[in-house]
Design a protein around this motif. Structure first.
Motif, PDB file in Angstrom:
ATOM      1  N   ASP A   8      68.270 101.415  -1.768  1.00  0.00           N
ATOM      2  CA  ASP A   8      69.648 101.910  -1.815  1.00  0.00           C
ATOM      3  C   ASP A   8      70.256 102.336  -0.412  1.00  0.00           C
ATOM      4  OD1 ASP A   8      72.119 102.253  -3.226  1.00  0.00           O
ATOM      5  OD2 ASP A   8      71.767 104.420  -3.266  1.00  0.00           O
ATOM      6  N   HIS A  10      73.514 104.575   1.315  1.00  0.00           N
ATOM      7  CA  HIS A  10      74.795 105.238   1.461  1.00  0.00           C
ATOM      8  C   HIS A  10      75.000 105.936   2.825  1.00  0.00           C
ATOM      9  CE1 HIS A  10      75.927 105.756  -2.791  1.00  0.00           C
ATOM     10  NE2 HIS A  10      74.604 105.684  -2.863  1.00  0.00           N
ATOM     11  N   HIS A  42      68.380 106.601  -6.516  1.00  0.00           N
ATOM     12  CA  HIS A  42      69.149 105.579  -6.841  1.00  0.00           C
ATOM     13  C   HIS A  42      68.139 104.188  -6.538  1.00  0.00           C
ATOM     14  CE1 HIS A  42      73.323 107.159  -6.168  1.00  0.00           C
ATOM     15  NE2 HIS A  42      72.709 107.889  -7.129  1.00  0.00           N
TER      16      HIS A  42
END
Ligand code: MG
Length: 157
Positions: A8, A10, A42
């Motif tokens: 993941d 971000h 995540h």
């Protein structure tokens, strides 16, 4: 035994803290996300779902669903663990890597391992948490965000 992996990413945005592995860490920026932006949890959810052959995090927790706005990502892991239990699956160990120039995770590592171990229902020594930079290269090197990679091993059918 079943193995799964998850990734993941971000982006950094306005804010004064990030949440990684369920632990709040004061920082010069926050992470842009529909939920709390916990890249570690995540990636972990995707690894768990992958090992169980249950799809990916987006299929279970849509970022268009208002109920997950600002959600504590520990809820995602707990939900996924309940799915695994139903299938008779349990975590053997997890190996997690955070890729970021900042924040430094050293001071928070034990808290993160403890939190993740609790979520996975294993001893903290079954949870490995590593951190690396990308030596200044790419979007991570430009401090535009944080990435995480997770590998998990499950026992059961
Ligand atoms: Mg995410």
């Amino acid at each position: 035994m079943r193995i799964g992996s998850g990734i993941d990413v971000h982006a950094f945005g306005p804010g004064d803290h990030v949440t990684l592995g369920g632990v709040r860490i004061e920082h010069t920026h926050g992470l842009v996300a529909h939920s709390d932006g916990d890249v570690v949890l995540h990636a972990l959810c995707d690894a768990l779902l992958g090992a169980a052959g249950l799809g990916d995090i987006g299929q279970h927790f849509s970022d268009r669903d208002p109920q997950w706005r600002g959600a504590d990502s520990r809820r995602f892991v707990s939900h996924v663990m309940a799915l695994l239990r139903k299938q008779g699956l349990a975590v053997v160990n997890a190996d997690l890597t955070v890729l970021a120039e900042s924040p430094r995770l050293g001071p928070h590592r034990d808290a993160m391992r403890g939190q993740i171990a609790q979520l996975l229902e294993v001893d903290p020594e079954r949870v490995s948490l590593k951190a690396t930079t990308t030596e200044g290269l790419g979007f991570l090197g430009r401090v535009e965000g944080i990435a995480a990679h997770a590998v998990v091993l499950l026992s059961g059918t």
